[in-house]
Design a protein around this motif. Structure first.
Motif, PDB file in Angstrom:
ATOM      1  N   THR A  51     -17.045  -4.513  21.657  1.00  0.00           N
ATOM      2  CA  THR A  51     -16.413  -3.833  20.533  1.00  0.00           C
ATOM      3  C   THR A  51     -15.945  -2.438  20.938  1.00  0.00           C
ATOM      4  OG1 THR A  51     -18.119  -4.977  19.300  1.00  0.00           O
ATOM      5  CG2 THR A  51     -16.659  -3.551  18.067  1.00  0.00           C
ATOM      6  N   GLN A  52     -16.802  -1.767  21.701  1.00  0.00           N
ATOM      7  CA  GLN A  52     -16.418  -0.429  22.182  1.00  0.00           C
ATOM      8  C   GLN A  52     -15.172  -0.522  23.052  1.00  0.00           C
ATOM      9  OE1 GLN A  52     -17.625   2.397  21.388  1.00  0.00           O
ATOM     10  NE2 GLN A  52     -19.682   2.066  20.581  1.00  0.00           N
ATOM     11  N   GLU A 110     -12.928  -2.664  22.976  1.00  0.00           N
ATOM     12  CA  GLU A 110     -11.780  -2.975  22.131  1.00  0.00           C
ATOM     13  C   GLU A 110     -11.237  -1.689  21.492  1.00  0.00           C
ATOM     14  OE1 GLU A 110     -10.984  -6.380  18.837  1.00  0.00           O
ATOM     15  OE2 GLU A 110     -12.801  -6.602  20.048  1.00  0.00           O
ATOM     16  N   VAL A 111     -12.191  -0.853  21.045  1.00  0.00           N
ATOM     17  CA  VAL A 111     -11.779   0.410  20.415  1.00  0.00           C
ATOM     18  C   VAL A 111     -11.063   1.290  21.435  1.00  0.00           C
ATOM     19  CG1 VAL A 111     -12.628   2.536  19.375  1.00  0.00           C
ATOM     20  CG2 VAL A 111     -13.552   0.337  18.646  1.00  0.00           C
ATOM     21  N   GLN A 137     -23.467   1.695  17.233  1.00  0.00           N
ATOM     22  CA  GLN A 137     -22.157   1.680  17.903  1.00  0.00           C
ATOM     23  C   GLN A 137     -21.328   0.481  17.449  1.00  0.00           C
ATOM     24  OE1 GLN A 137     -25.105   1.855  19.930  1.00  0.00           O
ATOM     25  NE2 GLN A 137     -24.543   2.958  21.823  1.00  0.00           N
ATOM     26  N   LEU A 138     -22.020  -0.665  17.406  1.00  0.00           N
ATOM     27  CA  LEU A 138     -21.322  -1.895  17.011  1.00  0.00           C
ATOM     28  C   LEU A 138     -20.807  -1.756  15.580  1.00  0.00           C
ATOM     29  CD1 LEU A 138     -20.559  -4.801  17.763  1.00  0.00           C
ATOM     30  CD2 LEU A 138     -22.738  -5.531  16.781  1.00  0.00           C
ATOM     31  N   ALA A 173     -17.834   0.546  15.368  1.00  0.00           N
ATOM     32  CA  ALA A 173     -16.623  -0.081  15.888  1.00  0.00           C
ATOM     33  C   ALA A 173     -16.053  -1.097  14.894  1.00  0.00           C
ATOM     34  CB  ALA A 173     -16.916  -0.758  17.223  1.00  0.00           C
ATOM     35  N   ARG A 199     -12.490  -0.889  12.851  1.00  0.00           N
ATOM     36  CA  ARG A 199     -11.486  -1.941  12.911  1.00  0.00           C
ATOM     37  C   ARG A 199     -11.100  -2.413  11.509  1.00  0.00           C
ATOM     38  NH1 ARG A 199      -9.258  -4.834  17.051  1.00  0.00           N
ATOM     39  NH2 ARG A 199      -8.013  -5.467  15.284  1.00  0.00           N
ATOM     40  N   PHE A 248     -18.329 -10.959  19.371  1.00  0.00           N
ATOM     41  CA  PHE A 248     -17.236 -11.679  18.752  1.00  0.00           C
ATOM     42  C   PHE A 248     -15.919 -10.950  18.947  1.00  0.00           C
ATOM     43  CE2 PHE A 248     -19.869  -9.343  15.756  1.00  0.00           C
ATOM     44  CZ  PHE A 248     -18.993  -8.343  15.367  1.00  0.00           C
ATOM     45  N   PHE A 279      -7.703 -11.221  23.448  1.00  0.00           N
ATOM     46  CA  PHE A 279      -7.711 -10.767  24.836  1.00  0.00           C
ATOM     47  C   PHE A 279      -7.657 -11.915  25.830  1.00  0.00           C
ATOM     48  CE2 PHE A 279      -9.390  -7.238  22.468  1.00  0.00           C
ATOM     49  CZ  PHE A 279      -8.717  -6.176  23.025  1.00  0.00           C
TER      50      PHE A 279
END
Lengths: 456, 222
Positions: free
Chosen positions: A261-262, A264-265, B11-12, B15, B19, B103, B181
């Motif tokens: 996730t990081q 991605e950010v 952190q998760l 984030a 988003r 994910f 990705f």
């Protein structure tokens, strides 16, 4: 022979050994009958000879100091009753032949002590049985010995002996056959518990780890116990590895989630395309490892669960719809449409829901992963001779790889990175249900069709 | 839309919140079950994202309570545990869906959308610009009396445009939002989707402008 005994079946070996014993016994029986019967026949002849000789002896009388003989007819006719045998006789008094064949040999006279003596010898080209009888006869107040010899050929006896041999042979053969039959039966009976255990062990699938139950004979108990303890150890070791994989997946996934996730950010905030590409690669690697972790876990679960097969009634179309619905958001990301066509009636299957769900999910997940954007995956669920659930995609197909290899762990289309476990899982599930997994067509570019086939 | 995220990994959570904010959703972040209960007492949420292992308890018990209380708010489980029996239990307990960590944010978003779509009688999910109505849950575009169905990527793309009309979006930015990705795509791929949208927007009063060298802009035709 030793080879047969060492490697052949115990049952055959036991039957063979028992048959040999039966053979020996039969032969002994044959010999016994032969000897006893022949003995009896010979005794009969001897008795008749003796009676004949005695009646001749009784017919001796003295008249005027001369020994005379009125040979009684019965003395010779009684011998004739047996068969066409020839009869010889000789009567001697004081060493002189009174009547009969004077060349009929005398047997060792010294040993004769007022008794009869039997002997067998050849006379006139034939074997004869003879009796020599001594009788003292008084002539003029003095007693002298009269010797009566009666001999008879042995044709009749041989005939009887042949008859006896035939009968004895027949009895021996019947006895042998009966004995052999009994041996086979006994061997069969004796080995029934062993066979039962062998069948119980061999009938179970490779992943059935229940202990062997049922009664076992004392001799087999150590073997069965050893087998059970081995199964138990194997089971606990499987359980441990299951736990380990599960734990490892958990420990790996949580930090991966944060990193992903990081990343991605950060990826969003970057402007340099070089850095962006690098970060992309990183995220892709994370995705791949988490997918593999999931599949490893699925694989371990499938292997484990196949042991404790939980059978319930599964409505296949419903299950297919569930799985498709669950994965459709994932397919939607690539604008892939999942089309389901299913037969609705008679689609109840006896199987393990969780295993089947896993198999279907892995097949569909694979299909989505390798399908191009804006394509379609057709899912068909129907029944003909068997239940068939097929997934037709327009992906790259499985060309360049042996289809049977496709199901072994870690095999992949040459340039695709992945654990290669997806179809292995599906295949394992299919096998656990007595079904199979097929990859039908895979002409390059046309896509491929993976079918899960389950027995009715 | 307002989401509640219950996750102890700061952190998760941050984030994920970031988003979702980008997609135009407000996210409240609770680090524990007790905090989540406090949040829920204060306001109603359209969706709850729930982690399973939390410092003050198991997310599953929270879920059970949630359903016992007849609370209809859909719940998506975020889990690192992935034993399949777990998955089954989760759905039995009343979770609407689950996603395994780590994910892809796009997948999470797609699942949220799918779960919300299944939910009946939800608040208005339409956006309107110059007579063109976008239903973000249905994935449809209504121009006059005509309804155009949008495919997933088209929908996500037009959502971005609808959220900020007149703003210039670079190709790169749009690509990041549209493609996962794992996909190897060229920059031109975005043009395909812009082209499709333009075709569907032909009869409307809005259009997508190409700004040379910069990207695209969504404008209302004068």
């Amino acid at each position: 022979m030793t080879l047969i005994i060492q490697t052949g079946s115990i049952q055959r070996r036991l039957a063979l050994q028992l048959s040999i014993v039966a053979g020996i016994l039969s032969f002994t029986l044959f010999m016994l009958i032969q000897v006893v019967a022949e003995r009896a026949a010979m005794d009969t002849q001897d008795n008749i000879l003796k009676a004949s000789a005695a009646s001749i002896a009784d017919a001796l009388y003295t008249e005027n100091g001369i020994v005379r003989l009125e040979l009684p007819y019965s003395a010779l006719s009684m011998l004739g009753t047996i068969s066409q045998d020839r009869v010889f006789y000789r009567v001697l008094f004081k060493g002189e032949t009174l009547t009969g064949y004077d060349d009929l040999p005398l047997q060792n006279e010294n040993s004769l002590t007022n008794k009869s003596k039997f002997s067998t010898f050849r006379y006139k080209g034939e074997e004869v049985r003879s009796i020599m009888l001594k009788r003292s006869i008084g002539v003029n107040g003095a007693f002298s010995d009269a010797v009566i010899i009666v001999a008879q050929t042995r044709l009749g006896l041989n005939l009887i002996s042949q008859k006896i041999t035939r009968t004895a042979t027949a009895i021996g053969v019947v006895f042998f056959l009966f004995g052999t039959g009994l041996s086979v039966w006994a061997a069969n009976i004796a080995l029934t518990p062993l066979n039962r255990i062998a069948i119980a062990v061999s009938r179970r699938g490779p992943k059935d780890l229940r202990p062997v139950t049922g009664t076992s004979p004392l001799e087999l108990k150590p073997l069965v116990d050893a087998l059970n303890s081995f199964i138990l150890r194997l089971k606990s070791s499987l359980l441990r590895s299951e736990d380990f994989i599960s734990e490892a997946a958990h420990r790996v996934r949580t930090p991966l989630a944060t990193v992903r996730t990081q990343a991605e950010v950060i990826h969003r905030s970057l402007n340099k395309s070089k850095n962006k590409t690098a970060l992309r690669e990183m995220i892709r690697a994370i995705d791949e490892s988490s997918r593999s972790a999931g599949q490893l876990l699925d694989h371990a679960m499938v292997n484990f669960r196949a042991d404790q097969f939980e059978v319930n009634t599964v409505n296949l179309p419903e299950l297919v719809r569930d799985v498709c619905e669950r994965l459709s958001p994932l397919a939607g990301l690539k604008d892939i449409v999942i089309n389901i066509q299913s037969q609705e009636s008679d689609m109840s299957f006896q199987g393990d829901t969780i295993l089947l769900q896993n198999a279907l999910r892995n097949i569909l997940d694979n299909a989505i992963k390798y399908s191009p954007d804006d394509s379609e995956i057709s899912v068909n669920c129907f029944r003909n001779e068997k239940f068939v659930i097929s997934f037709q995609d327009s992906g790259r197909g499985f060309s360049g790889i042996d289809h049977t290899d496709r199901f072994t762990r870690g095999t992949n289309v040459s340039d695709v990175i992945g654990s290669g476990l997806g179809l292995t899982i599906a295949n394992d599930v299919a096998i656990a249900h007595g079904g199979s997994l097929f990859i039908n067509d895979s002409k390059k570019g046309v896509g491929s069709c993976v079918s899960l086939v389950l027995p009715i | 839309m307002r989401y509640l995220l219950v996750e102890d990994n700061i952190q998760l959570a941050k984030a994920v919140s970031d988003r979702f904010a980008l997609e135009g959703h407000a996210v409240d972040h609770a680090v524990s079950l007790s905090e989540a209960k406090e949040f829920m007492a204060l306001t109603t949420y359209q969706l709850i994202l729930l982690d399973i292992m939390l410092p003050d308890g198991d997310g599953r018990s929270f879920l059970r309570l949630h359903r016992v209380n007849k609370n209809k708010t859909p719940v998506i489980i975020l889990t690192a545990r992935s034993e399949v029996s777990d998955r089954i239990n989760l759905l039995d307990l009343g979770a609407d869906d689950y996603i395994t960590k780590p994910f892809d944010f796009r997948e999470l978003e797609a699942r949220c959308r799918a779960v919300l779509r299944r939910q009946d009688g939800l608040a208005d999910n339409t956006l309107q610009i110059a007579g063109t109505i976008l239903d973000t849950l249905e994935g449809s575009l209504k121009i006059g009396d005509k309804v155009e169905r949008l495919r997933n990527r088209e929908l996500r793309l037009i959502e971005i445009f609808f959220s900020s009309p007149n703003k210039i979006f670079s190709k790169n930015h749009l690509m990041d939002r549209l493609f996962s990705f794992s996909e190897e795509v060229s920059e031109n791929a975005i043009e395909v989707y812009v082209g499709r949208l333009r075709k569907k927007l032909e009869k409307s009063d809005v259009r997508i402008e190409t700004i040379r060298g910069l990207g695209y802009r969504f404008v209302v035709e004068k």
